[in-house]
Motif scaffolding. Structure first.
Motif, PDB file in Angstrom:
ATOM      1  N   VAL A   1       0.810  -1.227   0.000  1.00 32.78           N
ATOM      2  CA  VAL A   1       0.000   0.000   0.000  1.00 32.78           C
ATOM      3  C   VAL A   1       0.843   1.277   0.000  1.00 32.78           C
TER       4      VAL A   1
ATOM      5  N   LYS B   1       0.433   4.326  -2.301  1.00 31.78           N
ATOM      6  CA  LYS B   1      -0.711   5.235  -2.157  1.00 31.78           C
ATOM      7  C   LYS B   1      -0.379   6.517  -1.381  1.00 31.78           C
TER       8      LYS B   1
ATOM      9  N   ASP C   1      -7.885   6.048   5.476  1.00 31.33           N
ATOM     10  CA  ASP C   1      -8.543   4.746   5.326  1.00 31.33           C
ATOM     11  C   ASP C   1      -7.913   3.877   4.247  1.00 31.33           C
ATOM     12  N   ASN C   2      -7.238   4.485   3.250  1.00 32.01           N
ATOM     13  CA  ASN C   2      -6.605   3.649   2.217  1.00 32.01           C
ATOM     14  C   ASN C   2      -5.111   3.443   2.468  1.00 32.01           C
TER      15      ASN C   2
ATOM     16  N   ASN D   1      -5.670   2.885   7.721  1.00 36.60           N
ATOM     17  CA  ASN D   1      -7.087   2.764   8.058  1.00 36.60           C
ATOM     18  C   ASN D   1      -7.315   2.813   9.581  1.00 36.60           C
TER      19      ASN D   1
END
Length: 527
Positions: A420, A423, A488-489, A492
């Motif tokens: 992740v 991001k 949250d992305n 989270n």
């Protein structure tokens, strides 16, 4: 040749804010730009023009040059310092603090002591012998080998020193002792409605320096006084640490002997109070319990500093009271993980994860833009060690620094899972739009000069070497960095954006520090 810094020093403003700000703007346009404006004596007065100040607090108007002021000189004046945030009253107007040493981005060392002396104890508008000793010790702190001390550039005091001139209304032997001890090139003070500039006087050598250094004393009249006595003093100065020794000891024909050399000043033989002793190695002994300081909480959020200010006084740049300086009594030693020559690692207070770390400077430095080459080199080593540490755990590291509403350099480091981490930039840009913060991509940081030397900033270093910076700090959210991580992305856990929602017990903190220290050992170049 080193470029000289241009300064203005002003006497007691006493609340004449409209004319003072106008005068600074006018002088700055005609003869500036000035790097700093320093104010001694009583800045606010009994009835200050607070409605004028509100225009500057709301950014309707801006102070033309950075102005630094001393603290209250009477109890009734303390109210005007009550709502400062880490010393900031408004943009370009800052309260230095009651006592301490402030080093500018240009390397100028300014020692200061606010208020009036009293025999025992101290409060916001008075100081004691212990305060004077603390300023002296802060001036000497950077010199491990005594005899190398070159003095400081400027000493600011509210009161005049005893022995300088007989006709002044109020003077103080503690100020004389401090001036004699720290050997400033310039000593400025106010409060007596008199202007007096002495010829340079020669300080005698002592255990701290073998050099005979010269000091020029300047007492300033109040701003806008009807007798038109001199109340603004301009000077150009090269920081003492950048001068050749020959320049410092060179004598002039108009010199006079030190006015303090035959005075009976402060005797330190009775100063056995632990608060008055410095032990520079104390914090390197990580296994020693710190029971006396457990109730003092160290925070990586200035909002908490604000809440505690009523108990511990206004924020200062004093190394002995800073929340993050290793020589400070307010630090929570059990959070420390690793200590280098210039930096140390500590568990973040209210950590988002168990491996949320702060990189902090050992001495009092405001931001990474002000680091020297050796300091920058060690910072890079710590970052590289953390990058490898997180990489071996299938994580990418995210670094960010907020040089805004904080007085001490602190860089957050936290691992984000590989899957992740890509991001982070998108979340950062989304948060920028949410708060109307203008972000810009800049080249990879390779030196302190890559960061803004003047003014606040926020900088984020992404795992792919993208660097994103903003200088637009009006209304900047203090939790901006944490909100990115907690989005949250990404992790989270938006409820953790406020560090106070992540408070742990000391036992939990001890366990996290122990685990991180053990895991970090293979990467720790300090062991």
């Amino acid at each position: 040749m080193e470029q000289k810094l241009k300064l203005l020093v002003c006497g007691d403003v006493r609340g004449r804010l409209k004319s003072f700000f106008a005068r600074i703007e006018n002088v700055n346009k005609k003869s500036g730009p000035f790097d700093l404006v320093l104010c001694v004596g009583d800045f606010f007065g009994t009835n200050p023009e607070v409605e004028v100040l509100q225009e500057y607090k709301r950014n309707i108007k801006t102070v033309a040059a950075p102005v630094y002021i001393l603290g209250p000189t009477r109890k009734e004046l303390a109210q005007y310092y009550a709502d400062t945030q880490d010393g900031d009253i408004c943009t370009n107007l800052s309260y230095l603090g009651k006592r301490g040493v402030y080093t500018t981005s240009g390397g100028l060392k300014i020692a200061y002591l606010s208020g009036n002396a009293q025999e025992t104890g101290s409060n916001e508008w008075t100081y004691s012998k212990a305060d004077a000793i603390a300023v002296r010790d802060s001036c000497l702190a950077s010199k491990a080998n005594m005899g190398d001390f070159r003095g400081i550039d400027i000493l600011l005091t509210s009161q005049w020193p005893f022995g300088m001139q007989e006709k002044v209304k109020e003077s103080c032997k503690l100020v004389s002792w401090l001036a004699n001890a720290v050997k400033p090139r310039y000593h400025f003070c106010g409060m007596n409605d008199e202007f007096y500039e002495s010829p340079p006087y020669r300080n005698l050598p002592d255990k701290n320096t073998q050099m005979e250094l010269a000091t020029r004393f300047v007492g300033l009249a109040s701003f806008g006084n009807p007798e038109k006595k001199k109340h603004i003093y301009a000077l150009s100065i090269t920081p003492v640490e950048k001068m050749r020794v020959l320049e410092l000891i060179q004598k002039t024909t108009d010199e006079i002997p030190s006015p303090y050399q035959n005075l009976s000043l402060l005797a330190e033989s009775g100063t056995t109070n632990k608060e008055e002793k410095r032990d520079d190695q104390y914090f390197y002994d990580m296994s020693t319990p710190d029971d006396n300081r457990r109730n003092k909480r160290r925070s990586n959020d200035p909002n908490q500093h604000q809440q505690n200010n009523q108990k511990r006084g206004r924020p200062t740049f004093d190394q002995e009271t800073c929340w993050f300086c290793l020589s400070a009594g307010s630090i929570e030693k059990h959070l420390i993980i690793s200590v280098g020559d210039h930096f140390y690692l500590a568990l973040a207070k209210g950590p988002i994860t168990e491996t949320h770390i702060l990189i902090l400077s050992i001495t009092h430095i405001q931001c990474a833009a002000l680091l020297s080459e050796p300091q920058w080199a060690e910072l890079v080593r710590f970052k590289q060690a953390l990058v490898q540490f997180y990489a071996d755990r299938d994580q990418k590291v995210f670094f960010y620094e907020r040089n805004f509403k904080t007085g001490h350099l602190q860089i957050n480091a936290i691992g984000i899972d590989d899957n992740v981490a890509w991001k982070i930039q998108h979340v950062l840009e989304d948060k920028g739009e949410e708060y109307s913060v203008q972000l810009e991509k800049v080249p990879k940081l390779t030196a302190p000069s890559d960061l803004p030397e003047r003014g606040p900033y926020f900088v984020a270093e992404l795992p792919d070497d993208t660097v994103i910076l903003t200088r637009q700090m009006k209304g900047f959210p203090l939790h901006f960095g944490r909100e990115i991580i907690c989005a949250d992305n990404l992790l989270n856990c938006e409820e953790k954006a406020d560090w106070r929602q992540c408070n742990c017990t000391k036992e939990e903190e001890d366990e996290m520090v122990k685990n991180f220290r053990e895991s970090f050992k293979p990467y720790d170049f300090t062991v």
